[in-house]
Enzyme design. Structure first.
Site, PDB file in Angstrom:
ATOM      1  N   TRP A  36       0.818  -1.362   0.051  1.00 48.08           N
ATOM      2  CA  TRP A  36      -0.255   0.100   0.041  1.00 48.08           C
ATOM      3  C   TRP A  36       1.078   1.137   0.157  1.00 48.08           C
ATOM      4  O   TRP A  36       0.319   2.330  -0.228  1.00 48.08           O
ATOM      5  CB  TRP A  36      -1.029  -0.191   1.261  1.00 48.08           C
ATOM      6  CG  TRP A  36      -0.408   0.021   2.615  1.00 48.08           C
ATOM      7  CD1 TRP A  36       0.657  -0.410   3.170  1.00 48.08           C
ATOM      8  CD2 TRP A  36      -0.836   1.138   3.483  1.00 48.08           C
ATOM      9  NE1 TRP A  36       1.094  -0.241   4.347  1.00 48.08           N
ATOM     10  CE2 TRP A  36      -0.131   0.934   4.807  1.00 48.08           C
ATOM     11  CE3 TRP A  36      -1.915   1.834   3.918  1.00 48.08           C
ATOM     12  CZ2 TRP A  36      -0.182   1.632   5.788  1.00 48.08           C
ATOM     13  CZ3 TRP A  36      -1.873   2.462   4.957  1.00 48.08           C
ATOM     14  CH2 TRP A  36      -0.975   2.275   6.034  1.00 48.08           C
ATOM     15  N   ASP A  37       2.161   1.097   0.259  1.00 48.38           N
ATOM     16  CA  ASP A  37       3.236   2.162   0.122  1.00 48.38           C
ATOM     17  C   ASP A  37       3.032   3.152  -1.109  1.00 48.38           C
ATOM     18  O   ASP A  37       3.137   4.336  -1.037  1.00 48.38           O
ATOM     19  CB  ASP A  37       4.698   1.531   0.306  1.00 48.38           C
ATOM     20  CG  ASP A  37       4.934   0.761   1.388  1.00 48.38           C
ATOM     21  OD1 ASP A  37       3.944   0.052   1.679  1.00 48.38           O
ATOM     22  OD2 ASP A  37       5.932   0.853   1.919  1.00 48.38           O
ATOM     23  N   GLU A  42       0.883  -3.282  12.793  1.00 52.15           N
ATOM     24  CA  GLU A  42       0.924  -4.398  12.341  1.00 52.15           C
ATOM     25  C   GLU A  42       1.331  -5.200  13.955  1.00 52.15           C
ATOM     26  O   GLU A  42       1.409  -6.436  13.868  1.00 52.15           O
ATOM     27  CB  GLU A  42       1.824  -4.788  11.563  1.00 52.15           C
ATOM     28  CG  GLU A  42       1.615  -4.696  10.287  1.00 52.15           C
ATOM     29  CD  GLU A  42       2.718  -4.986   8.947  1.00 52.15           C
ATOM     30  OE1 GLU A  42       3.767  -5.040   9.146  1.00 52.15           O
ATOM     31  OE2 GLU A  42       2.406  -5.026   7.984  1.00 52.15           O
ATOM     32  N   LYS A  48       3.048   0.276  16.292  1.00 49.64           N
ATOM     33  CA  LYS A  48       3.910   0.304  15.482  1.00 49.64           C
ATOM     34  C   LYS A  48       4.202   1.634  14.760  1.00 49.64           C
ATOM     35  O   LYS A  48       5.094   2.190  14.397  1.00 49.64           O
ATOM     36  CB  LYS A  48       3.953  -0.963  14.455  1.00 49.64           C
ATOM     37  CG  LYS A  48       5.228  -1.082  13.493  1.00 49.64           C
ATOM     38  CD  LYS A  48       4.802  -2.088  12.484  1.00 49.64           C
ATOM     39  CE  LYS A  48       6.287  -2.169  11.564  1.00 49.64           C
ATOM     40  NZ  LYS A  48       6.016  -3.426  10.726  1.00 49.64           N
ATOM     41  N   GLN A  49       2.960   2.074  14.172  1.00 43.24           N
ATOM     42  CA  GLN A  49       3.142   3.314  13.122  1.00 43.24           C
ATOM     43  C   GLN A  49       1.729   3.940  13.213  1.00 43.24           C
ATOM     44  O   GLN A  49       0.625   3.233  13.819  1.00 43.24           O
ATOM     45  CB  GLN A  49       3.439   2.685  12.025  1.00 43.24           C
ATOM     46  CG  GLN A  49       2.416   1.646  11.285  1.00 43.24           C
ATOM     47  CD  GLN A  49       2.869   0.689  10.117  1.00 43.24           C
ATOM     48  OE1 GLN A  49       3.332  -0.480  10.424  1.00 43.24           O
ATOM     49  NE2 GLN A  49       2.576   1.274   8.828  1.00 43.24           N
TER      50      GLN A  49
HETATM   51  C1  BGC Z   1       4.596  -1.695   7.417  1.00 48.47           C
HETATM   52  C2  BGC Z   1       3.716  -1.685   6.499  1.00 48.47           C
HETATM   53  C3  BGC Z   1       4.551  -1.321   4.745  1.00 48.47           C
HETATM   54  C4  BGC Z   1       5.485  -2.319   5.072  1.00 48.47           C
HETATM   55  C5  BGC Z   1       6.700  -1.828   3.764  1.00 48.47           C
HETATM   56  C6  BGC Z   1       5.980  -2.662   7.212  1.00 48.47           C
HETATM   57  O1  BGC Z   1       6.908  -2.640   8.251  1.00 48.47           O
HETATM   58  O2  BGC Z   1       4.263  -2.213   8.726  1.00 48.47           O
HETATM   59  O3  BGC Z   1       2.822  -0.820   6.526  1.00 48.47           O
HETATM   60  O4  BGC Z   1       3.737  -1.505   4.234  1.00 48.47           O
HETATM   61  O5  BGC Z   1       6.627  -2.367   5.898  1.00 48.47           O
HETATM   62  O6  BGC Z   1       7.169  -0.698   3.529  1.00 48.47           O
END
Ligand code: BGC
Length: 721
Positions: free
Chosen positions: A322-323, A464, A571-572
């Site tokens: 999804w990046d 995540e 995490k984010q």
């Molecule tokens: C993140 C995801 C991201 C992926 C690739 C993961 O660490 O949690 O949101 O899409 O890395 O960048």
């Protein structure tokens, strides 16, 4: 603008490989030195070309390196020994390495100390932006004293692989003085052909020989140089896959290719770059981010996308996440709409695989892959991380539960129409994506009769570390958005081609009933939105406390036993990403309260996190914070600060989503640009060090120049496109 380092350190080899990468969307060439091989992580990465060995993870393929070069100094009277020059073994007097941003040109200059005096080696290289299978290199060799030098240069057959080897050993040949190495990928048997040719002045007294070694196909050029004399050679190489190179282009000389490349890239760079007034660091950050995005743009195809680690290697299987749609897409749609279309076409073309995935999981519609490879196959493993203590794989719920991925595609498609007004792209195919994604979420919601609402259970949101949760706010809002978008385009498409969408009418009427009852977590009495059901009841510890509990610096913090899973540490950006997407629906107080609450609870262990916090910070006037988050996003690969391990899995490489985030932060955050009803408005939120910004954007088929000075801004139409 030049980005460079002025010393050599073995410890920086990996970092510089990312920092000084060049590429053209078709091929990436890591910022490594010519003497380096797979142990130093040389990689000529081919995004979109995949290979999977039995029982192993998928990798994108790395091609053999046609610019592999090392020098030997032949012994002379009194110094009989031959001396091989190598940055890791020889004495280095001085060293420079870097990239010229607006030329996408890599350079290095090393002065080696040899037993016969100093010798300077300098080189330049590019991957052509004008004609994609071609790459070029120029090398200059200048000894301080008379020397007899052997230049070993050719094709390194050994390739760095994570889960390889992906290439069968191939056939080497020489035709018309072109070195040719043809090998095949193991799984699909694709023919990968590397060709290399060299040019140097006949004026030098040289002796050249070609030798085919098991691990390399080399030219061995002996040359006697006088004191201070420079031997210069240029090389062109061509890397093709199951295709022939266009002879008329391959036949052109090095200088012509270099100029074609430079002019093409410079034009792209200059039209996308942002001029920052008063702040050199922010200027560096944004130009460096724009450079990283531009070298990834797939101009060579009409349907292709960008892997999460760009062209820097095989991390994350070379897959698309999804990046691309959420973090990089805004840059492309505003600066190069034709590239944005190519990125979308990739998702439209991979719809059949998304439909298949939904069925495999017992649903209908389109469930896009979490880690998308060719044709939209999901490369994500069910065990995507390893435990650092036991080295055993950990079951992760990314592939099966991160259902927000489908909405990202809809989000980008909607932005495309909103920003370009190009409704010729609203074809049956595109409409089908809106329909299938809406159908997927429709088949995924549950009717909670006692609560009289529809809910989304058992999902993993952007954070995540907390898997299999119910009613993740981000996911629910994005599913709701996907329904709305389908209904909107259904209405629009009806007037274009009623016949082809009549079969979608059933879903349309069902959604009209469901829409109002899909549960969207609302702010509580403290204005806070709960990330998912039960989140506020989790243990509320500080980041310092978590660090104290950690037994290993790389231990995985999510999943069943992860230290963060049972706490409120995330995490984010999760709720914050939702707030940015739907900012119009929330008051400033809500934005503020959630920003303050989630900030100290966010570990930012994903590079996708900082920009979302920065964007919300700019909305609520926390300009110092937004500036700090901007620098974090923009300079991540410049400083080499990205995480290297998720559990036991190597995750190094470049972070293009972060570069895209930096662009969003500057344009949508600092400049406060908004696009509504055919008009561009600006509402500047410049953080103190920045005095002004100047850039152009494409909107509804026209180019506009935006100029911000302090707290005011202007928008001027430039020319019709
Ligand atoms: C993140 C995801 C991201 C992926 C690739 C993961 O660490 O949690 O949101 O899409 O890395 O960048």
């Amino acid at each position: 603008m030049i980005v460079k380092t002025e010393y050599f350190s073995q410890a920086d080899i990996e970092k510089n490989g990312n920092k000084f990468i060049i590429g053209n969307g078709y091929l990436g060439y890591r910022g490594t030195l010519e003497e380096f091989r797979k142990t130093e992580l040389v990689a000529l990465n081919m995004p979109g070309v995949y290979d999977t060995l039995p029982g192993k993870w998928t990798d994108s393929v790395n091609a053999p390196n046609p610019f592999y070069t090392y020098l030997e100094i032949l012994g002379c009277e009194g110094k009989k020994e031959t001396e091989i020059l190598h940055p890791l073994k020889s004495k280095i007097v001085s060293h420079k390495q870097g990239i010229i941003l607006d030329e996408a040109l890599h350079f290095r200059e090393t002065v080696f100390q040899t037993s016969q005096g100093n010798l300077t080696v300098s080189s330049k290289r590019f991957v052509s932006s004008a004609y994609y299978p071609i790459l070029g290199m120029e090398m200059n060799i200048t000894p301080k004293n008379p020397m007899e030098i052997v230049i070993n240069t050719g094709i390194d057959k050994e390739v760095w692989d994570q889960f390889g080897p992906h290439l069968e050993s191939g056939e080497a040949s020489v035709q018309n003085d072109v070195l040719i190495y043809v090998c095949r990928t193991k799984e699909k048997g694709l023919n990968l052909t590397v060709q290399e040719k060299i040019a140097y002045s006949p004026y030098y007294e040289t002796y050249e020989n070609i030798e085919n070694f098991p691990d390399k196909l080399m030219r061995i050029i002996k040359v006697r140089l006088k004191r201070g004399e420079t031997f210069k050679f240029t090389k062109l190489a061509c890397i093709t896959l199951n295709q022939a190179v266009e002879e008329s282009l391959w036949g052109l000389r090095y200088q012509k290719h270099y100029l074609m490349h430079r002019n093409c890239f410079r034009e792209r760079f200059n039209s996308a770059n942002i001029q920052v007034e008063g702040d050199g660091l922010a200027q560096l950050g944004i130009s460096y981010s724009i450079y990283h995005l531009l070298i990834l743009a797939p101009h060579h195809k009409k349907s292709a996308s960008i892997p999460a680690r760009g062209l820097s290697g095989q991390v994350y299987k070379g897959a698309v996440f999804w990046d691309t749609e959420i973090f990089m897409f805004p840059f492309f749609v505003l600066t190069a709409p034709e590239v944005a279309k190519t990125l979308l076409r990739y998702r439209i073309d991979s719809l059949p695989k998304a439909i298949q995935k939904a069925q495999e999981f017992g649903f209908s519609g389109a469930y896009y892959p979490w880690e998308s490879i060719e044709d939209g196959v999901d490369a994500c493993s069910l065990f995507n991380v390893t435990d650092v203590f036991t080295n055993r794989p950990i079951r992760t719920y990314f592939k099966d539960k991160q259902i927000h991925i489908s909405s990202a595609i809809v989000y980008a498609l909607d932005r495309y129409f909103k920003y370009t007004g190009d409704f010729s792209f609203l074809t049956e195919d595109t409409m089908q994506v809106f329909y299938e994604v809406a159908l997927f979420y429709y088949s995924r919601i549950y009717n909670s009769q006692w609560q009289d609402r529809y809910i989304l259970t058992d999902v993993t949101g952007p954070d995540e570390y907390h898997e299999r949760v119910d009613n993740n706010a981000y996911t629910n809002y994005m599913a709701h958005f996907s329904f709305e978008v389908f209904l909107k385009y259904y209405g629009l498409f009806w007037s274009i081609n009623q016949k082809s969408i009549i079969r979608m009418e059933d879903l349309k009427s069902k959604l009209s009933q469901v829409l109002a009852k899909l549960y969207l977590p609302k702010p509580n009495k403290n204005n806070l939105i709960e990330q998912f059901d039960g989140y506020f009841a989790l243990e509320d510890i500080s980041i310092e406390e978590l660090k104290k509990r950690q037994l290993h610096p790389n231990e995985y913090l999510g999943g069943a036993w992860g230290l963060a899973s049972s706490t409120q540490l995330i995490k984010q950006a999760d709720v914050l990403t939702m707030l940015w997407h739907f900012k119009e629906q929330f008051s400033l107080d809500v934005l503020k309260a959630n920003y303050e609450y989630y900030s100290p609870r966010t570990l930012h262990t994903s590079s996708l996190s900082a920009c979302m916090y920065g964007l919300v910070a700019s909305l609520i006037g926390k300009l110092d914070d937004s500036y700090r988050f901007f620098l974090d996003s923009a300079l991540i690969d410049y400083e080499g600060k990205g995480g290297k391990y998720a559990g036991g899995i190597y995750i190094g490489g470049t972070h293009p989503a972060s570069s895209g985030g930096a662009y969003m932060l500057m344009v949508l955050g600092f400049a406060g640009v908004r696009f509504e009803g055919g008009k561009i408005t600006v509402k500047p939120n410049l953080p103190p060090p920045i005095k002004g910004l100047k850039f152009t954007v494409n909107y509804l088929g026209k180019l506009y120049q935006i100029e911000i000075k302090g707290s005011t801004g202007s928008v001027t139409g430039v020319e019709s496109m």
